[in-house]
Design an enzyme around this catalytic site. Sequence first.
Site, PDB file in Angstrom:
ATOM      1  N   ASP A  95       7.254  11.491  -1.762  1.00  0.00           N
ATOM      2  CA  ASP A  95       6.165  11.106  -0.885  1.00  0.00           C
ATOM      3  C   ASP A  95       5.291  12.332  -0.641  1.00  0.00           C
ATOM      4  O   ASP A  95       5.785  13.373  -0.202  1.00  0.00           O
ATOM      5  CB  ASP A  95       6.782  10.633   0.451  1.00  0.00           C
ATOM      6  CG  ASP A  95       5.972   9.549   1.111  1.00  0.00           C
ATOM      7  OD1 ASP A  95       4.737   9.664   1.115  1.00  0.00           O
ATOM      8  OD2 ASP A  95       6.584   8.598   1.642  1.00  0.00           O
ATOM      9  N   ASP A 190       0.557   9.338   0.530  1.00  0.00           N
ATOM     10  CA  ASP A 190       0.380   8.819   1.882  1.00  0.00           C
ATOM     11  C   ASP A 190      -1.117   8.719   2.231  1.00  0.00           C
ATOM     12  O   ASP A 190      -1.875   9.661   1.951  1.00  0.00           O
ATOM     13  CB  ASP A 190       1.075   9.809   2.835  1.00  0.00           C
ATOM     14  CG  ASP A 190       1.230   9.288   4.241  1.00  0.00           C
ATOM     15  OD1 ASP A 190       1.987   8.327   4.424  1.00  0.00           O
ATOM     16  OD2 ASP A 190       0.619   9.867   5.161  1.00  0.00           O
ATOM     17  N   GLU A 242      -1.110   4.955  -1.054  1.00  0.00           N
ATOM     18  CA  GLU A 242      -1.093   4.098   0.113  1.00  0.00           C
ATOM     19  C   GLU A 242      -2.519   4.027   0.658  1.00  0.00           C
ATOM     20  O   GLU A 242      -3.101   5.053   0.981  1.00  0.00           O
ATOM     21  CB  GLU A 242      -0.159   4.647   1.190  1.00  0.00           C
ATOM     22  CG  GLU A 242      -0.050   3.691   2.372  1.00  0.00           C
ATOM     23  CD  GLU A 242       0.356   4.364   3.679  1.00  0.00           C
ATOM     24  OE1 GLU A 242       0.883   3.683   4.555  1.00  0.00           O
ATOM     25  OE2 GLU A 242       0.132   5.583   3.832  1.00  0.00           O
ATOM     26  N   HIS A 316       8.880   1.331   5.643  1.00  0.00           N
ATOM     27  CA  HIS A 316       9.317   1.996   6.872  1.00  0.00           C
ATOM     28  C   HIS A 316       8.314   1.869   8.015  1.00  0.00           C
ATOM     29  O   HIS A 316       8.548   2.410   9.091  1.00  0.00           O
ATOM     30  CB  HIS A 316       9.559   3.474   6.557  1.00  0.00           C
ATOM     31  CG  HIS A 316       8.278   4.169   6.158  1.00  0.00           C
ATOM     32  ND1 HIS A 316       7.632   3.896   4.973  1.00  0.00           N
ATOM     33  CD2 HIS A 316       7.503   5.066   6.800  1.00  0.00           C
ATOM     34  CE1 HIS A 316       6.522   4.594   4.910  1.00  0.00           C
ATOM     35  NE2 HIS A 316       6.416   5.331   6.001  1.00  0.00           N
ATOM     36  N   ASP A 317       7.179   1.238   7.769  1.00  0.00           N
ATOM     37  CA  ASP A 317       6.171   1.080   8.818  1.00  0.00           C
ATOM     38  C   ASP A 317       6.061  -0.360   9.301  1.00  0.00           C
ATOM     39  O   ASP A 317       5.208  -0.672  10.134  1.00  0.00           O
ATOM     40  CB  ASP A 317       4.782   1.491   8.293  1.00  0.00           C
ATOM     41  CG  ASP A 317       4.680   2.981   8.024  1.00  0.00           C
ATOM     42  OD1 ASP A 317       5.343   3.760   8.727  1.00  0.00           O
ATOM     43  OD2 ASP A 317       3.923   3.357   7.105  1.00  0.00           O
TER      44      ASP A 317
END
Length: 540
Positions: A95, A190, A242, A316-317
């Site tokens: 990431d 990200d 993302e 994870h969000d």
Amino acid sequence: MSFKEKVIYQIYPKSFLDTNQDGIGDLPGIKQKIPYLKRLGVDMIWLSPIYPSPQNDNGYDVANYTAINPMFGTMTDFENLMATAKEHGIEIMLDMVFNHVSTDHEWFQKALAGDKKYQDYFILRDEPTDWVSKFGGNAWAPFGDTDKYYLHLFDKTQADLNWRNPEVREELFEVLRFWMEKGVKGFRFDVINLIGKDEVLNDCAENDGKPAYTDRPITHDYIHMMNQATFGKEDGLITVGEMSFTSVENCILYTKPEREELNMTFNFHHLKVDYEDGKKWTQMPFDFARLKELFHTWGTQMSEESGWNALFWNNHDQPRALNRFVDVDNYRVAGAKMLASAIHLNRGTPYIYMGEEIGMVDPDFDSMEKYVDVESLNAYQELLLAGKTEQEAFEIVKAKSRDNSRTPMQWDSGEYSGFSDVAPWLAVGKSANEINVAKELQEGSVFNYYQKLIHLRKEYLIIAEGSYEVFLPDHPQIYGYIRRFEGHSLLVLNNFFAKETTIELPAEFQTGEVLISNYDNEELNQDFTLKPYQSIAIYR
Ligand code: GLC
Ligand code: CA
């Protein structure tokens, strides 16, 4: 194998497996579970950030891009993990949080200490704009005891980087080279569509200011530069961006191969269909018509313009999709499989978020004390300020908190779900005795279903390569699509409700072969009835 045939598994390292009994997941824990992931059949694992970080945003506040957080282990642990993964034919994706750094990062510290070179690494202005931080409050904070402000689109401790500065870009490209040399084969970037800020920053009342800093044209230039300077030169490296608050037009540009930007993008529109007036901290049943419309527009346009989607329900969000889209008390298993089919047979690269393959659900916490996420805690306070009672605010946080997906992986029915011998950093979900890997492998069927979907993608090229066509766009219960490739077709039907529904099967599919279904009614008649949450894929 192209990235179109692969399936990627996301691990939130803090919550996967704790091997040194400090309550926090670690790299040796991930290494230990590589055979489990091999058994599932995934090709690559994406690790959420493992770098040194004060953890104000659980590692998305990076203090050093080229080291390992001691909390997770050492660089040697990382290399050992890489080696074991490689032996099992599994690759690693890291990431990369390049929009901002932690204010603990030495660049920010040097800037604060007055070093002009490093001050130009950040976005400093005399006057703040009216932009709202994604974690609440104004997006600017006073820069030390100067009279300037620095931009933080996220938490105050996550300072946005100035990509206009070529030195910043070169530093970040060097980070990619560092990890590529270690054998990393994938990067997840990200909020990468926020990196390009305009030279002059303007107030923007619309949508908390998002249009003023999202998908700016220069962002495409920066991503292309990054591609050319680093991963674009390496065959087989996989990149996914993302994209926050993006558009299909931009995602086509980000992923069209000849533009040499990224392989694929995550977007979140389909996970906002249960937001009232587009606001996250609300509660509303999901809008199925809207969900379909989004899948169909993105599916069709990306297909026609040769863009590529990263397909996912969970990360994870996000709270667990099962709790959002399925009557989880009555149809957890059928629903888990239906959701899986809807994306794994779709056009794009599927991602599985840890626990999804055993049908994990939200933790069902009883009180606010269990929550630790910065965004959730801020939201709770804002809900109270807006006049909600404590109970109302709690109910909303419970439904929407990112902690829902961050609870420890449920390995078995031990005290801490086999995750650790000590109390974990975030409590284990209530369902752990019912839903866990040990039980699932013994008597469950969700894991096997995922295995089969992963296998099908490799066996039937139509799944990876086929075009996307809308089927029954106005049906109130079914999300359906047709894939076509080299004279073959694949019809995928997904009933998103607990109610049966009968449709007329197109003639061409009445004689087809059922590739996969979560029920056994394999007889294909002209009138075909889909059971509650049934999914079926018919090939010919
Ligand atoms: C991304 C991450 C999220 C993080 C944010 C800021 O949306 O997925 O976890 O809080 O970026 O880095
Ligand atoms: Ca540990």
